[in-house]
Design a protein around this motif. Structure first.
Motif, PDB file in Angstrom:
ATOM      1  N   UNK A 187       0.969  -1.278  -0.071  1.00 17.70           N
ATOM      2  CA  UNK A 187       0.035   0.000   0.055  1.00 17.70           C
ATOM      3  C   UNK A 187       0.943   1.222  -0.168  1.00 17.70           C
ATOM      4  N   UNK A 188       0.492   2.037  -1.122  1.00 15.39           N
ATOM      5  CA  UNK A 188       1.474   3.238  -0.970  1.00 15.39           C
ATOM      6  C   UNK A 188       0.671   4.542  -0.984  1.00 15.39           C
ATOM      7  N   UNK A 189       1.083   5.595  -0.955  1.00 12.71           N
ATOM      8  CA  UNK A 189       0.642   7.021  -0.629  1.00 12.71           C
ATOM      9  C   UNK A 189       1.669   8.009  -1.222  1.00 12.71           C
ATOM     10  N   UNK A 190       1.220   9.292  -1.348  1.00  7.41           N
ATOM     11  CA  UNK A 190       2.265  10.294  -1.604  1.00  7.41           C
ATOM     12  C   UNK A 190       2.872  10.718  -0.403  1.00  7.41           C
ATOM     13  N   UNK A 191       4.167  11.376  -0.683  1.00 10.47           N
ATOM     14  CA  UNK A 191       5.180  11.753   0.475  1.00 10.47           C
ATOM     15  C   UNK A 191       4.575  12.764   1.317  1.00 10.47           C
ATOM     16  N   UNK A 239      -7.645   4.870  -4.130  1.00  9.55           N
ATOM     17  CA  UNK A 239      -7.531   5.218  -5.446  1.00  9.55           C
ATOM     18  C   UNK A 239      -7.090   3.801  -6.121  1.00  9.55           C
ATOM     19  N   UNK A 240      -7.963   3.073  -7.129  1.00  8.05           N
ATOM     20  CA  UNK A 240      -7.867   1.818  -7.770  1.00  8.05           C
ATOM     21  C   UNK A 240      -8.009   1.765  -9.042  1.00  8.05           C
ATOM     22  N   UNK A 241      -6.998   0.591  -9.799  1.00  4.20           N
ATOM     23  CA  UNK A 241      -7.190   0.277 -11.088  1.00  4.20           C
ATOM     24  C   UNK A 241      -8.437  -0.473 -11.293  1.00  4.20           C
ATOM     25  N   UNK A 242      -8.501  -0.883 -12.539  1.00  2.05           N
ATOM     26  CA  UNK A 242      -9.691  -1.775 -12.654  1.00  2.05           C
ATOM     27  C   UNK A 242      -9.913  -3.307 -11.999  1.00  2.05           C
ATOM     28  N   UNK A 281      -2.709   9.874  -9.522  1.00  2.00           N
ATOM     29  CA  UNK A 281      -3.652  10.737  -8.391  1.00  2.00           C
ATOM     30  C   UNK A 281      -3.070  10.438  -6.894  1.00  2.00           C
ATOM     31  N   UNK A 282      -2.383   9.177  -6.463  1.00  2.00           N
ATOM     32  CA  UNK A 282      -1.840   9.089  -5.268  1.00  2.00           C
ATOM     33  C   UNK A 282      -0.652   9.829  -5.116  1.00  2.00           C
ATOM     34  N   UNK A 283       0.170  10.115  -6.140  1.00  4.04           N
ATOM     35  CA  UNK A 283       1.319  10.997  -6.147  1.00  4.04           C
ATOM     36  C   UNK A 283       0.973  12.374  -5.598  1.00  4.04           C
ATOM     37  N   UNK A 284      -0.240  12.776  -5.903  1.00  5.01           N
ATOM     38  CA  UNK A 284      -0.749  14.043  -5.328  1.00  5.01           C
ATOM     39  C   UNK A 284      -1.509  14.034  -4.135  1.00  5.01           C
ATOM     40  N   UNK A 285      -1.063  13.066  -3.224  1.00  8.96           N
ATOM     41  CA  UNK A 285      -1.321  12.935  -1.939  1.00  8.96           C
ATOM     42  C   UNK A 285      -2.778  12.772  -1.798  1.00  8.96           C
ATOM     43  N   UNK A 286      -3.749  12.332  -2.548  1.00  8.14           N
ATOM     44  CA  UNK A 286      -5.171  12.382  -2.726  1.00  8.14           C
ATOM     45  C   UNK A 286      -5.734  10.831  -2.119  1.00  8.14           C
ATOM     46  N   UNK A 287      -4.680   9.983  -1.762  1.00  6.94           N
ATOM     47  CA  UNK A 287      -5.430   8.828  -1.254  1.00  6.94           C
ATOM     48  C   UNK A 287      -4.331   7.955  -1.182  1.00  6.94           C
ATOM     49  N   UNK A 288      -4.997   6.417  -1.123  1.00 10.69           N
ATOM     50  CA  UNK A 288      -3.969   5.240  -0.979  1.00 10.69           C
ATOM     51  C   UNK A 288      -4.210   4.236  -2.259  1.00 10.69           C
ATOM     52  N   UNK A 289      -3.343   3.614  -2.387  1.00 12.01           N
ATOM     53  CA  UNK A 289      -3.546   2.737  -3.453  1.00 12.01           C
ATOM     54  C   UNK A 289      -2.618   1.298  -3.319  1.00 12.01           C
ATOM     55  N   UNK A 290      -3.221   0.165  -3.554  1.00  9.08           N
ATOM     56  CA  UNK A 290      -2.435  -1.209  -3.568  1.00  9.08           C
ATOM     57  C   UNK A 290      -1.359  -1.031  -4.973  1.00  9.08           C
ATOM     58  N   UNK A 291      -0.057  -1.313  -4.881  1.00 11.13           N
ATOM     59  CA  UNK A 291       0.609  -1.376  -5.984  1.00 11.13           C
ATOM     60  C   UNK A 291       1.702  -2.548  -6.180  1.00 11.13           C
ATOM     61  N   UNK A 292       1.750  -3.199  -7.389  1.00  9.19           N
ATOM     62  CA  UNK A 292       2.708  -4.194  -7.315  1.00  9.19           C
ATOM     63  C   UNK A 292       4.149  -3.619  -7.001  1.00  9.19           C
ATOM     64  N   UNK A 315      12.107   4.793  -5.122  1.00 10.25           N
ATOM     65  CA  UNK A 315      13.399   5.314  -5.076  1.00 10.25           C
ATOM     66  C   UNK A 315      13.618   6.853  -4.956  1.00 10.25           C
ATOM     67  N   UNK A 316      12.703   7.519  -5.879  1.00  8.80           N
ATOM     68  CA  UNK A 316      12.935   8.998  -5.843  1.00  8.80           C
ATOM     69  C   UNK A 316      11.879   9.630  -5.014  1.00  8.80           C
ATOM     70  N   UNK A 317      11.107   8.944  -4.431  1.00  6.44           N
ATOM     71  CA  UNK A 317      10.333   9.599  -3.170  1.00  6.44           C
ATOM     72  C   UNK A 317       9.020  10.099  -3.746  1.00  6.44           C
ATOM     73  N   UNK A 318       8.534   9.895  -4.950  1.00  5.07           N
ATOM     74  CA  UNK A 318       7.373  10.301  -5.472  1.00  5.07           C
ATOM     75  C   UNK A 318       6.173   9.496  -4.967  1.00  5.07           C
TER      76      UNK A 318
END
Length: 319
Positions: free
Chosen positions: A168-172, A192-195, A230-241, A250-253
């Protein structure tokens, strides 16, 4: 029994109405009724009757309904294969879940197709729940997606080939970026989820059920990449591979939401028919996905964009 008759019957079965079938086929209702009447006469079966609640199918009608789609698909495929054979080409139709199609399929398909100059690969995206029907109807030659137990279905062969992990990831600058959140806090966030979240099969739906995320807190985008932007804009959480977001981490986005229980394991598997009707190219792909070269191609991240695919690779998004 002609393809035109079967096409009319299949449309009636799918739409539940002669009128709607006629509109879809762009013919008159009388033409559809004529084709159905010819089938009834030839097969000696009423096929279906009209009731106040809709169409009621006879046992024979149900059997024909299950065969009609398969026969029509075989006809279309035969026409295509004959045409391609005349041009010295083969076609492999691969169906995939949305997560696999977006993150792992590009590199895999590009590498696999590059090994044979006469091979065209068509990649389409489907709900994994439809895989068995699509394989039985010969719409697909091989399906790739979440590894789900065969549940006693001996007509299908599932072969798991790659483990992966969701985190689970989010924006910094999101409030949960630096604190270990409780399940209650996670449930209250915007997800914020994919299909892949729109189906009941796979790791993402299991993750949402495990955390108990209410539907009103779920926003589903057309792609997982769009959700992550959208997650990178700090607007929510998302599961990511995990392997697909290595550069973003690595770059902190993107940052992982802290918590020892917020990583989820998944397995991708190939699915083919157990019968001898599986095309040689599909059997070759099933073997190829287990090789180190294939694994490296899948783990390159998002891989090659659709625009950079060789002309022999076609991508189709199906609902």
């Amino acid at each position: 029994m002609t393809p035109t008759q079967l096409r009319a019957f299949a449309a009636v079965v799918r739409l539940g109405s002669v009128k709607r079938a006629a509109a879809e086929l762009e013919v008159s209702e009388a033409a559809v009724s004529l084709h159905i009447g010819q089938l009834r006469k030839e097969l000696g079966d009423q096929l279906f009757t009209r009731t106040a609640s809709g169409l009621a199918f006879t046992p024979g009608g149900l059997r024909l309904a299950s065969r009609a789609g398969e026969l029509l698909s075989l006809q279309e495929r035969t026409i295509m294969e004959v045409s391609q054979a005349g041009a010295g080409r083969r076609l492999l139709r691969v169906g995939a879940s949305s997560v696999f199609a977006e993150y792992a399929a590009p590199g895999l398909i590009e590498l696999f197709a590059s090994r044979a100059a006469d091979l065209d690969v068509e990649l389409s995206v489907h709900d994994p729940r439809r895989f068995p029907d699509l394989l039985h109807s010969r719409t697909l030659d091989v399906a790739i997606g979440p590894h789900v137990a065969a549940a006693g279905d001996e007509s299908l062969i599932r072969k798991p080939f790659l483990n992966y992990q969701l985190t689970i990831v989010t924006g910094p600058d999101h409030p949960l970026a630096k604190v270990e959140a409780s399940l209650g806090q996670l449930r209250d966030q915007t997800w914020l989820l994919g299909p892949s979240a729109a189906t009941d099969v796979g790791v993402v739906p299991a993750l949402l059920r495990r955390i108990g995320v209410p539907e009103e807190n779920q926003q589903i985008f057309q792609s997982h990449a769009a959700a992550l932007e959208e997650v990178k804009r700090n607007n929510g959480l998302a599961p990511a591979v995990t392997f697909a977001i290595a550069k973003d981490l690595a770059n902190g986005t993107l940052v992982r939401v802290p918590g020892p229980s917020l990583r989820f394991d998944g397995v991708w598997a190939t699915l083919t028919l157990a019968s001898q009707g599986t095309p040689p190219a599909a059997e070759e792909l099933v073997r190829f996905v287990t090789t180190p070269r294939a694994t490296q191609a899948m783990l390159r991240g998002p891989g090659v964009s659709v625009g950079r695919f060789r002309p022999s690779i076609h991508v189709t998004l199906w609902s």
